[in-house]
Design a protein around this motif. Structure first.
Motif, PDB file in Angstrom:
ATOM      1  N   SER A 158       0.822  -1.216   0.000  1.00 34.72           N
ATOM      2  CA  SER A 158       0.000   0.000   0.000  1.00 34.72           C
ATOM      3  C   SER A 158       0.851   1.258   0.000  1.00 34.72           C
ATOM      4  CB  SER A 158      -0.935   0.006   1.217  1.00 34.72           C
ATOM      5  OG  SER A 158      -1.861  -1.041   1.140  1.00 34.72           O
ATOM      6  N   LEU A 159       1.758   1.363   0.973  1.00 40.87           N
ATOM      7  CA  LEU A 159       2.584   2.558   1.079  1.00 40.87           C
ATOM      8  C   LEU A 159       3.525   2.681  -0.114  1.00 40.87           C
ATOM      9  CD1 LEU A 159       3.512   5.055   2.553  1.00 40.87           C
ATOM     10  CD2 LEU A 159       4.994   3.619   3.978  1.00 40.87           C
ATOM     11  N   VAL A 160       4.110   1.576  -0.523  1.00 43.59           N
ATOM     12  CA  VAL A 160       5.025   1.612  -1.671  1.00 43.59           C
ATOM     13  C   VAL A 160       4.310   2.113  -2.919  1.00 43.59           C
ATOM     14  CG1 VAL A 160       6.349   0.176  -3.266  1.00 43.59           C
ATOM     15  CG2 VAL A 160       6.590  -0.161  -0.806  1.00 43.59           C
ATOM     16  N   HIS A 161       3.078   1.647  -3.131  1.00 49.16           N
ATOM     17  CA  HIS A 161       2.314   2.074  -4.303  1.00 49.16           C
ATOM     18  C   HIS A 161       1.998   3.559  -4.230  1.00 49.16           C
ATOM     19  CE1 HIS A 161      -1.315   1.315  -7.166  1.00 49.16           C
ATOM     20  NE2 HIS A 161      -0.293   1.882  -7.782  1.00 49.16           N
TER      21      HIS A 161
ATOM     22  N   GLN B 262      -6.360  17.108  19.443  1.00 52.95           N
ATOM     23  CA  GLN B 262      -6.807  18.303  18.729  1.00 52.95           C
ATOM     24  C   GLN B 262      -5.959  18.523  17.483  1.00 52.95           C
ATOM     25  OE1 GLN B 262      -6.554  21.923  21.009  1.00 52.95           O
ATOM     26  NE2 GLN B 262      -8.186  22.915  19.861  1.00 52.95           N
ATOM     27  N   HIS B 263      -6.608  18.933  16.408  1.00 52.03           N
ATOM     28  CA  HIS B 263      -5.958  19.291  15.149  1.00 52.03           C
ATOM     29  C   HIS B 263      -5.316  18.105  14.428  1.00 52.03           C
ATOM     30  CE1 HIS B 263      -6.786  23.361  16.250  1.00 52.03           C
ATOM     31  NE2 HIS B 263      -5.891  23.396  17.213  1.00 52.03           N
ATOM     32  N   ILE B 264      -5.725  16.893  14.744  1.00 55.74           N
ATOM     33  CA  ILE B 264      -5.204  15.726  14.024  1.00 55.74           C
ATOM     34  C   ILE B 264      -6.383  14.926  13.470  1.00 55.74           C
ATOM     35  CG2 ILE B 264      -3.917  13.559  14.167  1.00 55.74           C
ATOM     36  CD1 ILE B 264      -2.149  14.790  16.257  1.00 55.74           C
ATOM     37  N   SER B 265      -6.334  14.640  12.191  1.00 56.96           N
ATOM     38  CA  SER B 265      -7.334  13.795  11.547  1.00 56.96           C
ATOM     39  C   SER B 265      -6.660  12.532  11.041  1.00 56.96           C
ATOM     40  CB  SER B 265      -8.021  14.521  10.392  1.00 56.96           C
ATOM     41  OG  SER B 265      -8.916  15.498  10.869  1.00 56.96           O
ATOM     42  N   TYR B 266      -7.469  11.549  10.693  1.00 52.77           N
ATOM     43  CA  TYR B 266      -6.904  10.290  10.234  1.00 52.77           C
ATOM     44  C   TYR B 266      -7.855   9.622   9.260  1.00 52.77           C
ATOM     45  CZ  TYR B 266     -10.191   7.431  12.895  1.00 52.77           C
ATOM     46  OH  TYR B 266     -11.325   6.819  13.352  1.00 52.77           O
ATOM     47  N   ARG B 267      -7.360   8.606   8.602  1.00 48.49           N
ATOM     48  CA  ARG B 267      -8.185   7.729   7.795  1.00 48.49           C
ATOM     49  C   ARG B 267      -7.581   6.331   7.863  1.00 48.49           C
ATOM     50  NH1 ARG B 267      -7.188   7.879   1.424  1.00 48.49           N
ATOM     51  NH2 ARG B 267      -7.669   5.691   1.805  1.00 48.49           N
ATOM     52  N   THR B 268      -8.410   5.330   7.657  1.00 47.93           N
ATOM     53  CA  THR B 268      -7.927   3.963   7.618  1.00 47.93           C
ATOM     54  C   THR B 268      -7.420   3.676   6.211  1.00 47.93           C
ATOM     55  OG1 THR B 268      -9.575   3.310   9.269  1.00 47.93           O
ATOM     56  CG2 THR B 268      -8.521   1.548   8.009  1.00 47.93           C
ATOM     57  N   LEU B 269      -6.167   3.310   6.111  1.00 48.21           N
ATOM     58  CA  LEU B 269      -5.572   3.050   4.807  1.00 48.21           C
ATOM     59  C   LEU B 269      -5.780   1.600   4.377  1.00 48.21           C
ATOM     60  CD1 LEU B 269      -3.806   4.180   2.493  1.00 48.21           C
ATOM     61  CD2 LEU B 269      -1.828   3.286   3.732  1.00 48.21           C
ATOM     62  N   ALA B 270      -5.624   0.675   5.315  1.00 49.90           N
ATOM     63  CA  ALA B 270      -5.753  -0.743   4.991  1.00 49.90           C
ATOM     64  C   ALA B 270      -6.103  -1.515   6.254  1.00 49.90           C
ATOM     65  CB  ALA B 270      -4.453  -1.276   4.390  1.00 49.90           C
ATOM     66  N   SER B 271      -6.594  -2.708   6.078  1.00 48.37           N
ATOM     67  CA  SER B 271      -6.893  -3.592   7.200  1.00 48.37           C
ATOM     68  C   SER B 271      -6.284  -4.954   6.891  1.00 48.37           C
ATOM     69  CB  SER B 271      -8.407  -3.712   7.404  1.00 48.37           C
ATOM     70  OG  SER B 271      -8.691  -4.450   8.568  1.00 48.37           O
ATOM     71  N   GLU B 272      -5.505  -5.469   7.827  1.00 49.99           N
ATOM     72  CA  GLU B 272      -4.783  -6.710   7.611  1.00 49.99           C
ATOM     73  C   GLU B 272      -5.208  -7.762   8.617  1.00 49.99           C
ATOM     74  OE1 GLU B 272      -0.542  -6.017   7.523  1.00 49.99           O
ATOM     75  OE2 GLU B 272      -0.901  -3.891   7.109  1.00 49.99           O
ATOM     76  N   SER B 273      -4.652  -8.957   8.444  1.00 50.02           N
ATOM     77  CA  SER B 273      -4.887 -10.034   9.398  1.00 50.02           C
ATOM     78  C   SER B 273      -3.587 -10.345  10.136  1.00 50.02           C
ATOM     79  CB  SER B 273      -5.390 -11.294   8.660  1.00 50.02           C
ATOM     80  OG  SER B 273      -4.423 -11.714   7.714  1.00 50.02           O
ATOM     81  N   LEU B 274      -3.684 -11.228  11.106  1.00 51.47           N
ATOM     82  CA  LEU B 274      -2.513 -11.685  11.843  1.00 51.47           C
ATOM     83  C   LEU B 274      -2.016 -12.996  11.253  1.00 51.47           C
ATOM     84  CD1 LEU B 274      -3.649 -11.071  15.530  1.00 51.47           C
ATOM     85  CD2 LEU B 274      -1.895  -9.800  14.298  1.00 51.47           C
ATOM     86  N   VAL B 275      -0.707 -13.149  11.201  1.00 49.90           N
ATOM     87  CA  VAL B 275      -0.117 -14.421  10.772  1.00 49.90           C
ATOM     88  C   VAL B 275       0.984 -14.801  11.749  1.00 49.90           C
ATOM     89  CG1 VAL B 275      -0.634 -14.079   8.328  1.00 49.90           C
ATOM     90  CG2 VAL B 275       1.554 -13.294   9.251  1.00 49.90           C
TER      91      VAL B 275
ATOM     92  N   ALA C 245      -5.823   4.527  -3.013  1.00 48.11           N
ATOM     93  CA  ALA C 245      -6.573   3.721  -2.037  1.00 48.11           C
ATOM     94  C   ALA C 245      -7.750   4.531  -1.527  1.00 48.11           C
ATOM     95  CB  ALA C 245      -5.666   3.309  -0.873  1.00 48.11           C
ATOM     96  N   PRO C 246      -8.803   4.688  -2.335  1.00 44.66           N
ATOM     97  CA  PRO C 246      -9.940   5.525  -1.940  1.00 44.66           C
ATOM     98  C   PRO C 246     -10.750   4.897  -0.813  1.00 44.66           C
ATOM     99  CG  PRO C 246     -10.417   4.411  -3.989  1.00 44.66           C
ATOM    100  CD  PRO C 246      -8.991   4.095  -3.661  1.00 44.66           C
ATOM    101  N   ILE C 247     -10.619   5.480   0.385  1.00 52.62           N
ATOM    102  CA  ILE C 247     -11.396   5.038   1.546  1.00 52.62           C
ATOM    103  C   ILE C 247     -11.997   6.274   2.173  1.00 52.62           C
ATOM    104  CG2 ILE C 247     -11.305   3.889   3.796  1.00 52.62           C
ATOM    105  CD1 ILE C 247      -8.914   2.324   2.823  1.00 52.62           C
ATOM    106  N   GLU C 248     -13.193   6.165   2.672  1.00 51.68           N
ATOM    107  CA  GLU C 248     -13.889   7.306   3.256  1.00 51.68           C
ATOM    108  C   GLU C 248     -13.103   7.897   4.406  1.00 51.68           C
ATOM    109  OE1 GLU C 248     -18.199   8.446   5.287  1.00 51.68           O
ATOM    110  OE2 GLU C 248     -17.840   6.453   4.474  1.00 51.68           O
ATOM    111  N   ASN C 249     -12.936   9.200   4.422  1.00 53.21           N
ATOM    112  CA  ASN C 249     -12.191   9.878   5.484  1.00 53.21           C
ATOM    113  C   ASN C 249     -12.924   9.790   6.810  1.00 53.21           C
ATOM    114  OD1 ASN C 249     -10.223  10.589   3.723  1.00 53.21           O
ATOM    115  ND2 ASN C 249     -10.553  12.789   3.884  1.00 53.21           N
ATOM    116  N   GLU C 250     -12.117   9.806   7.884  1.00 49.00           N
ATOM    117  CA  GLU C 250     -12.644   9.832   9.239  1.00 49.00           C
ATOM    118  C   GLU C 250     -11.931  10.953   9.979  1.00 49.00           C
ATOM    119  OE1 GLU C 250     -11.292   5.661   9.232  1.00 49.00           O
ATOM    120  OE2 GLU C 250     -13.048   5.330  10.451  1.00 49.00           O
TER     121      GLU C 250
END
Length: 299
Positions: free
Chosen positions: A105-108, A153-166, A292-297
């Motif tokens: 994701s980040l590399v792309h 305060q003054h910090i926003s975020y979004r979910t970039l990806a969701s992974e599993s555990l291995v 990676a279009p994901i709805e902002n939060e």
């Protein structure tokens, strides 16, 4: 002195004729002659030798001509740079990231951003989630890729990806022969895990997953970087549980195995300050939405 007088002087110095210079400047000759007289008075140096037949540059005038050209060129470049910076075409971004985020994701995103905005300088800093959160709050990074977020305060975020555990195991481990495994199979194994003080949310997620199935990890070693954990597993110092993105680190001596049980999702967040008006940051957001279009939060 003003920029216009420099432009007038350059025209006269290049034409060496007041009438032609005035025509070039779309003005009459008398006010141009007056402007040159005022310029010489302002700097206290004679720049032009003139009589009824010709106009010549004095030695000082020749030097001033080159300096005036450089001043105007620098001014033009400054305006262009300012405009490009405002448009997000040039600038600088400091980006923090956890090592487990350095996957597809980040590399792309970085690859696409670099192709779209080659004149924006990127400074990448590998940091734990806790270090990134502090750096976001004090403004030493512009954007972070991290494993947890908290109200601020003054910090926003979004979910970039969701992974599993291995699970990551030494390749000679008996369980490495299985295509997948149960968490119960690791009950008596020595664990190498991420320390809680550097990422409580991720640490607790692993322990809660294990406890849900009656497994309580025997942690014999801690390491702050995921790839260090993988290297320690390769050294046969224990086993570990890591985000699935870590499996892109294909080194000899280890294998990655998925779990038969349902595993909790592991989010990868990107967070940034909202009180910083930085065009380069806006450009980076546009690239993320494209890749990676994901709805902002927001927090």
């Amino acid at each position: 002195m003003n920029i216009r007088k420099l432009q007038y002087f350059i025209a006269v110095a290049e034409e060496l004729h007041f009438s032609r210079a005035a025509q070039k400047l779309n003005m009459t000759q008398p006010p141009l002659s007056q402007q040159m007289k005022e310029l010489e008075e302002e700097i206290g140096v004679k720049l032009l030798e003139r009589n009824k037949r010709q106009v010549r540059l004095t030695p000082a005038g020749a030097v001033f001509l080159e300096e005036a050209k450089m001043i105007l060129a620098q001014l033009e470049q400054s305006i262009k740079t300012t405009q490009l910076t405002s448009q997000g075409i040039i600038g600088q971004l400091v980006i923090g990231f956890v090592d487990s985020a350095a996957g597809d994701s980040l590399v792309h995103i970085l690859k696409v951003f670099r192709s779209q905005y080659p004149r924006i300088k990127l400074t990448l800093r590998e940091m734990t989630s806790a270090e990134q959160w502090l750096a976001l709050r004090d403004g030493t990074i512009h954007i972070g890729f991290l494993r947890f977020i908290e109200p601020a305060q003054h910090i926003s975020y979004r979910t970039l990806a969701s992974e599993s555990l291995v699970a990551v195991l030494p390749e000679e481990h008996p369980l490495a022969k299985l295509p997948e495994m149960t968490i119960h199979a690791l009950e008596l194994e020595p664990f190498i895990l991420f320390p809680r003080q550097l990422g409580a949310a991720f640490y607790d997620l692993i322990h809660e997953f294990c406890a849900k199935h009656g497994v309580y990890p025997n942690v014999v070693q801690e390491a702050t970087q995921m790839y260090t954990i993988v290297n320690l597993v390769a050294a046969n110092l224990g086993i570990s549980i890591v985000p699935s993105s870590v499996s892109v680190f294909q080194r000899s001596g280890v294998v990655y195995r998925s779990f038969k049980e349902s595993v909790p999702p592991i989010p990868l967040y990107t967070a940034w300050r909202t009180d910083v008006n930085k065009a380069a940051l806006s450009a980076f957001h546009r690239t993320m939405e494209e890749v990676a279009p994901i709805e902002n939060e927001s927090i």
